[in-house]
Design an enzyme around this catalytic site. Structure first.
Site, mmCIF file in Angstrom:
data_model
loop_
_atom_site.group_PDB
_atom_site.id
_atom_site.type_symbol
_atom_site.label_atom_id
_atom_site.label_comp_id
_atom_site.label_asym_id
_atom_site.label_seq_id
_atom_site.Cartn_x
_atom_site.Cartn_y
_atom_site.Cartn_z
ATOM 1 N N HIS A 18 0.772 -1.078 0.040
ATOM 2 C CA HIS A 18 0.079 0.043 -0.017
ATOM 3 C C HIS A 18 0.772 1.246 -0.053
ATOM 4 O O HIS A 18 0.636 2.117 -0.795
ATOM 5 C CB HIS A 18 -0.960 0.122 1.102
ATOM 6 N N ARG A 20 -7.839 -9.949 -13.512
ATOM 7 C CA ARG A 20 -6.877 -10.968 -13.587
ATOM 8 C C ARG A 20 -7.393 -12.166 -14.329
ATOM 9 O O ARG A 20 -7.115 -13.377 -13.849
ATOM 10 C CB ARG A 20 -6.084 -11.376 -12.582
HETATM 11 FE FE1 HAS Z 1 -5.623 2.446 -4.190
HETATM 12 C C1 HAS Z 1 -5.926 -0.889 -4.484
HETATM 13 C C2 HAS Z 1 -7.601 2.410 -1.289
HETATM 14 C C3 HAS Z 1 -4.722 5.892 -3.480
HETATM 15 C C4 HAS Z 1 -2.916 2.262 -6.477
HETATM 16 N N1 HAS Z 1 -4.429 0.859 -5.197
HETATM 17 C C5 HAS Z 1 -4.940 -0.398 -5.332
HETATM 18 C C6 HAS Z 1 -4.051 -0.851 -6.178
HETATM 19 C C7 HAS Z 1 -3.052 0.095 -6.787
HETATM 20 C C8 HAS Z 1 -3.500 1.070 -6.138
HETATM 21 C C9 HAS Z 1 -2.117 -0.288 -7.822
HETATM 22 O O1 HAS Z 1 -8.698 0.272 0.465
HETATM 23 C C10 HAS Z 1 -4.127 -2.584 -6.615
HETATM 24 C C11 HAS Z 1 -3.407 -3.583 -5.893
HETATM 25 C C12 HAS Z 1 -3.598 -4.888 -6.365
HETATM 26 O O2 HAS Z 1 -2.882 -5.332 -7.279
HETATM 27 O O3 HAS Z 1 -4.490 -5.475 -5.794
HETATM 28 N N2 HAS Z 1 -6.015 3.869 -2.467
HETATM 29 C C13 HAS Z 1 -6.812 3.577 -1.732
HETATM 30 C C14 HAS Z 1 -7.217 4.990 -0.969
HETATM 31 C C15 HAS Z 1 -6.366 5.707 -1.608
HETATM 32 C C16 HAS Z 1 -5.807 5.029 -2.522
HETATM 33 C C17 HAS Z 1 -8.080 5.049 0.282
HETATM 34 N N3 HAS Z 1 -4.224 3.853 -4.782
HETATM 35 C C18 HAS Z 1 -3.806 5.102 -4.607
HETATM 36 C C19 HAS Z 1 -2.947 5.835 -5.379
HETATM 37 C C20 HAS Z 1 -2.325 4.953 -5.968
HETATM 38 C C21 HAS Z 1 -3.065 3.747 -5.562
HETATM 39 C C22 HAS Z 1 -2.279 7.110 -4.819
HETATM 40 C C23 HAS Z 1 -1.065 4.923 -6.991
HETATM 41 C C24 HAS Z 1 -0.436 5.807 -7.422
HETATM 42 N N4 HAS Z 1 -6.455 1.220 -2.912
HETATM 43 C C25 HAS Z 1 -7.312 1.339 -2.099
HETATM 44 C C26 HAS Z 1 -7.711 0.158 -1.554
HETATM 45 C C27 HAS Z 1 -7.208 -1.040 -2.492
HETATM 46 C C28 HAS Z 1 -6.580 -0.150 -3.352
HETATM 47 C C29 HAS Z 1 -8.522 -0.235 -0.218
HETATM 48 C C30 HAS Z 1 -7.430 -2.397 -2.571
HETATM 49 C C31 HAS Z 1 -8.779 -2.699 -3.202
HETATM 50 C C32 HAS Z 1 -9.045 -4.233 -3.410
HETATM 51 O O4 HAS Z 1 -10.146 -4.841 -2.839
HETATM 52 O O5 HAS Z 1 -8.226 -4.988 -3.837
HETATM 53 C C33 HAS Z 1 -6.377 7.520 -1.008
HETATM 54 O O6 HAS Z 1 -4.616 7.597 -0.914
HETATM 55 C C34 HAS Z 1 -6.812 8.260 -2.085
HETATM 56 C C35 HAS Z 1 -6.779 9.676 -1.665
HETATM 57 C C36 HAS Z 1 -6.901 10.597 -2.871
HETATM 58 C C37 HAS Z 1 -7.880 11.852 -2.980
HETATM 59 C C38 HAS Z 1 -7.881 12.479 -4.129
HETATM 60 C C39 HAS Z 1 -7.151 13.783 -3.901
HETATM 61 C C40 HAS Z 1 -7.240 14.665 -5.348
HETATM 62 C C41 HAS Z 1 -6.206 15.472 -5.782
HETATM 63 C C42 HAS Z 1 -6.271 15.984 -7.001
HETATM 64 C C43 HAS Z 1 -7.183 17.350 -7.176
HETATM 65 C C44 HAS Z 1 -7.008 17.862 -8.484
HETATM 66 C C45 HAS Z 1 -7.293 19.421 -8.703
HETATM 67 C C46 HAS Z 1 -7.282 19.552 -9.812
HETATM 68 C C47 HAS Z 1 -7.052 20.311 -7.493
HETATM 69 C C48 HAS Z 1 -8.620 11.996 -1.504
HETATM 70 C C49 HAS Z 1 -5.014 15.650 -4.939
HETATM 71 C C50 HAS Z 1 -8.191 20.934 -10.298
HETATM 72 C C51 HAS Z 1 -8.212 21.009 -11.685
HETATM 73 C C52 HAS Z 1 -8.629 22.337 -12.324
HETATM 74 C C53 HAS Z 1 -8.786 22.257 -13.597
HETATM 75 C C54 HAS Z 1 -8.832 23.428 -11.458
HETATM 76 C C1 HEM Z 2 -3.257 -4.473 -15.486
HETATM 77 C C2 HEM Z 2 -4.489 -2.209 -19.321
HETATM 78 C C3 HEM Z 2 -1.126 1.203 -18.643
HETATM 79 C C4 HEM Z 2 -0.152 -0.870 -14.302
HETATM 80 C C5 HEM Z 2 -4.026 -4.133 -16.504
HETATM 81 C C6 HEM Z 2 -5.384 -4.427 -16.942
HETATM 82 C C7 HEM Z 2 -5.635 -3.896 -18.083
HETATM 83 C C8 HEM Z 2 -4.548 -2.892 -18.418
HETATM 84 C C9 HEM Z 2 -6.868 -4.185 -18.910
HETATM 85 C C10 HEM Z 2 -6.394 -5.557 -16.204
HETATM 86 C C11 HEM Z 2 -5.585 -6.948 -16.559
HETATM 87 C C12 HEM Z 2 -6.180 -7.966 -15.645
HETATM 88 O O1 HEM Z 2 -6.657 -7.644 -14.537
HETATM 89 O O2 HEM Z 2 -6.290 -9.180 -16.286
HETATM 90 C C13 HEM Z 2 -3.734 -1.083 -19.552
HETATM 91 C C14 HEM Z 2 -3.396 -0.132 -20.702
HETATM 92 C C15 HEM Z 2 -2.684 0.863 -20.637
HETATM 93 C C16 HEM Z 2 -2.170 0.451 -19.182
HETATM 94 C C17 HEM Z 2 -4.590 -0.116 -21.999
HETATM 95 C C18 HEM Z 2 -1.989 2.028 -21.320
HETATM 96 C C19 HEM Z 2 -1.759 1.907 -22.764
HETATM 97 C C20 HEM Z 2 -0.505 1.155 -17.172
HETATM 98 C C21 HEM Z 2 0.298 1.876 -16.616
HETATM 99 C C22 HEM Z 2 0.715 1.370 -15.514
HETATM 100 C C23 HEM Z 2 -0.193 -0.001 -15.340
HETATM 101 C C24 HEM Z 2 0.787 3.123 -17.304
HETATM 102 C C25 HEM Z 2 1.537 1.875 -14.347
HETATM 103 C C26 HEM Z 2 2.418 2.520 -14.352
HETATM 104 C C27 HEM Z 2 -0.926 -2.123 -14.238
HETATM 105 C C28 HEM Z 2 -0.866 -3.027 -13.198
HETATM 106 C C29 HEM Z 2 -1.770 -3.860 -13.523
HETATM 107 C C30 HEM Z 2 -2.382 -3.520 -14.684
HETATM 108 C C31 HEM Z 2 -0.071 -2.996 -11.977
HETATM 109 C C32 HEM Z 2 -1.979 -5.218 -12.423
HETATM 110 C C33 HEM Z 2 -1.346 -6.304 -12.950
HETATM 111 C C34 HEM Z 2 -1.650 -7.404 -12.208
HETATM 112 O O3 HEM Z 2 -3.033 -7.683 -11.804
HETATM 113 O O4 HEM Z 2 -0.774 -8.301 -11.920
HETATM 114 N N1 HEM Z 2 -3.618 -2.851 -17.496
HETATM 115 N N2 HEM Z 2 -2.674 -0.501 -18.647
HETATM 116 N N3 HEM Z 2 -0.957 -0.216 -16.507
HETATM 117 N N4 HEM Z 2 -1.768 -2.466 -15.211
HETATM 118 FE FE1 HEM Z 2 -2.147 -1.606 -16.953
HETATM 119 CU CU CU Z 3 -3.799 -0.057 -0.511
#
Ligand code: HAS
Ligand code: HEM
Ligand code: CU
Length: 573
Positions: free
Chosen positions: A238, A453
């Site tokens: 995480h 997956r």
């Molecule tokens: Fe997540 C699963 C909960 C943040 C990545 N997360 C994943 C997995 C990945 C991932 C890779 O609680 C999959 C893992 C796997 O393969 O099984 N995540 C959270 C929570 C947050 C969160 C509570 N995740 C991230 C971030 C990631 C990321 C950051 C990567 C960089 N996530 C989970 C949970 C799972 C999970 C469960 C497990 C699910 C399951 O069942 O397997 C928080 O940190 C999020 C807080 C973020 C916010 C948003 C703030 C917004 C901002 C932008 C503002 C925009 C502006 C633009 C101002 C509250 C800062 C304005 C625009 C104008 C034009 C004015």
């Molecule tokens: C898994 C598509 C780019 C990170 C997947 C899956 C799809 C996908 C469909 C789900 C596969 C599954 O669960 O069976 C794409 C496409 C991309 C892209 C179309 C852009 C061209 C990226 C990028 C990142 C990323 C930029 C991170 C930097 C991952 C990861 C998984 C994943 C971590 C999970 C692998 C796993 O389950 O073991 N992607 N992806 N992908 N992708 Fe991407």
């Molecule tokens: Cu997490």
């Protein structure tokens, strides 16, 4: 524009040209290695999107010859994108920035040594991955087992990031000794805090791989406990998401306002945000294990509560950086409640990449909070919803930010020029649109229980026939095509830039884009605010972070060790 109240920070001059050239070169090596990994990883993505679009391309001879299976492709995709691209980019970015910000000298031999070790680890792990002998997905959960070389290479690659931690923290401590009573400049502060967080975070995976998986894969022990391994994995797994996103926050806070012609809102608030991440990023990992046995509900709930708390610094960031953008737009003549948004420099791909990344993160963060809620978790866990969530967090908030940053960083490091802002913009906007469509399709399918997956396109039609998912399936297929086009455009400009000749002095043509602050932290601790004083002692805060993790994981792991079940390895591929 608003007159400058506080002067923009100047990077301390570096008089030794050979040293500066070497520092820039090692950074460039990290960044280019990162993008080479992303290139391969991202070319596999669209195949997976087509899979979730109901199109099975894995039977096509050309793809069959390249990939042993859907799962070999998925393992390469996850490892190269999420683990290799991020770690190499961050190791270059968060080494270069604090060194320049503090104007310190580091030992360049050690910096190069670290790069070489990290790359050697990567190459070692790549061999079994490419030979279909480590098709374990990027989480490599035992009892699925791969060649020992994969675990050893991964340990060396991940472990070498701790050398960067050592080098940066050591440099910062030297700076503190040479500048008693001074406040650490903001960019260095954010970098050091992030590296310290990573040092606590990475312990889980390092212990898992070194103590459990390597001996097991070498046949030295008969089995491994899957639950202990998985728990240690998510200790790191995480917090690693903040290791991926905080380097982008550094840019959103410190540099994005400058690209828009504006100012950072508050340096003290920014420091508070990073300290909360240092303290609270790690002890939340059990939100990945709500469905697992032998963890009491009490601990699941404690980690759930702490997860909600760790969303707070991101919310602070949203409002703070949002205010900085509004300030910039109004300084450019923006009017009205929302009219100012149109005054932002949307045609500048360096800027638009990062703001589009932020917009995707609003949805990504909201989805994260859904995932973290144990009551919703049962609906979304292990479904296509989850890849929907993380492609608009790591796949866009992080990746699109890094893509935008590279467009000034490479000119800065090399003196080369971006060949075409138009093509760069096109790639950035198509990435954003593609990922939003992708996320919509995947979240939607997930709600109908389509598993993640899975090679769903090869499943019997009847399996999914009754589900009303034709439209989200179509969206997912279309998004894969948009993202393929986007990636080709981006890598075309990136490599044309890298292969062109040096024309400028990067220091003057593309300086580090520091922003002025509306509310700066000040330079002297004696006159600084309470908040600045309280956030300065990062070493002590680091120790508190370590204690918190031990408290929040100790009882959970103790119970697992008391009920240890060793099982032999399996190869399902
Ligand atoms: Fe997540 C699963 C909960 C943040 C990545 N997360 C994943 C997995 C990945 C991932 C890779 O609680 C999959 C893992 C796997 O393969 O099984 N995540 C959270 C929570 C947050 C969160 C509570 N995740 C991230 C971030 C990631 C990321 C950051 C990567 C960089 N996530 C989970 C949970 C799972 C999970 C469960 C497990 C699910 C399951 O069942 O397997 C928080 O940190 C999020 C807080 C973020 C916010 C948003 C703030 C917004 C901002 C932008 C503002 C925009 C502006 C633009 C101002 C509250 C800062 C304005 C625009 C104008 C034009 C004015
Ligand atoms: C898994 C598509 C780019 C990170 C997947 C899956 C799809 C996908 C469909 C789900 C596969 C599954 O669960 O069976 C794409 C496409 C991309 C892209 C179309 C852009 C061209 C990226 C990028 C990142 C990323 C930029 C991170 C930097 C991952 C990861 C998984 C994943 C971590 C999970 C692998 C796993 O389950 O073991 N992607 N992806 N992908 N992708 Fe991407
Ligand atoms: Cu997490």
């Amino acid at each position: 524009a608003t007159p400058l109240v506080h002067p923009i920070r100047e990077v301390p001059a570096v008089s030794d040209a050979a040293y500066l050239a070497s520092l820039k070169k090692v950074t460039q090596y990290y960044i280019v290695t990162a993008f080479l990994a992303l290139l391969i990883g991202v070319l596999i993505g669209p195949l997976q999107a087509l899979n979730y679009g109901g199109v099975n391309v894995y039977e096509w001879p050309i793809i069959r010859n390249l990939l042993g299976s859907y799962y070999q492709g998925l393992s390469l995709h996850g490892v190269l994108n999420a683990l290799v691209f991020t770690q190499f980019f961050i190791s270059g970015w968060m080494l270069y920035l604090p060194v320049r910000d503090l104007g310190m000298r580091i030992n360049m031999k050690f910096a190069w040594f670290t790069y070489i070790v990290m790359t050697a680890g990567l190459l070692m792990a790549a061999v079994p991955l490419l030979l279909n002998r480590a098709t374990l997905l990027y989480t490599f959960y035992p009892p699925m087992q791969g060649d020992a070389l994969f675990y050893i290479g991964a340990a060396i690659m991940v472990g070498s990031s701790l050398f960067v931690v050592g080098q940066v923290v050591n440099m910062w401590l030297r700076w503190k000794r040479e500048n008693p009573g001074k406040v650490t400049p903001l960019v260095a502060f954010m970098s050091v805090a992030t590296w310290m967080m990573w040092a606590v975070a990475s312990l889980g995976i390092v212990i898992e791989v070194v103590a459990l998986l390597i001996p097991w894969s070498l046949g030295l022990v008969g089995g491994v406990d899957p639950l202990i391994s998985k728990t240690l994995f998510w200790w790191t797994g995480h917090a690693i998401v903040y290791f991926w996103v905080l380097p982008a926050y550094i840019s959103w806070y410190a540099f994005l306002p400058r690209h828009a012609g504006g100012r950072i809102v508050s340096e003290p608030l920014t420091r508070l945000v990073f300290v909360i991440f240092l303290l609270n990023s790690v002890p939340v990992g059990i939100h990945h294990q709500y469905a697992d046995p032998n963890i009491s509900n009490l601990w699941k709930n404690i980690h759930m509560f702490l997860t909600f708390l760790i969303a707070v610094p991101s919310l602070l960031t949203a409002f703070s950086v949002g205010a900085a953008l509004e300030d910039a737009a109004r300084a450019r003549g923006g009017r009205g409640l929302f009219g100012w948004i149109g005054k932002l420099p949307w045609g500048n791909a360096i800027f638009s990449a990062q703001v589009l990344a932020m917009i995707s993160f609003i949805a990504g963060g909201a989805g994260g909070i859904v995932n973290a809620s144990s009551t919703f978790s049962g609906v979304v866990h292990n479904t296509a919803w989850i890849p929907g969530h993380f492609h608009i967090t790591v796949g866009t908030a992080t990746t699109l930010s890094f893509m935008g940053i590279a467009l000034w960083l490479i000119p800065h490091l090399t003196g080369k020029r971006l060949p075409s802002m138009k093509i760069a913009s096109a790639s950035v906007w198509t990435w954003f649109i593609g990922m939003m469509v992708f996320a919509l399709g995947m979240h939607w399918q997930g709600l109908y229980g389509v598993p993640r997956r899975s090679q769903v396109s090869a499943a019997l039609v009847e399996t999914f026939n009754d589900l009303p998912i034709a439209f989200p399936t179509l969206l997912t297929a279309i998004s894969g095509v948009i993202l393929l086009v986007s990636a080709l455009l981006y890598f075309y400009v990136l490599f044309r830039m890298l292969l062109s000749g040096r024309v400028d002095n990067g220091e003057t043509a593309a300086p580090i884009p520091y922003s002025e602050a509306i509310s700066p932290a000040g330079e002297n601790l004696a006159t600084a605010s309470k908040l600045v004083k309280a956030t300065e002692p990062l070493m002590a805060l680091w120790a508190v972070a370590l204690v918190l993790v031990i408290l929040m994981y100790g009882p959970v792991l103790a119970r697992m060790f008391a009920n240890m079940q060793l099982v032999p390895g399996w190869r399902l591929y």
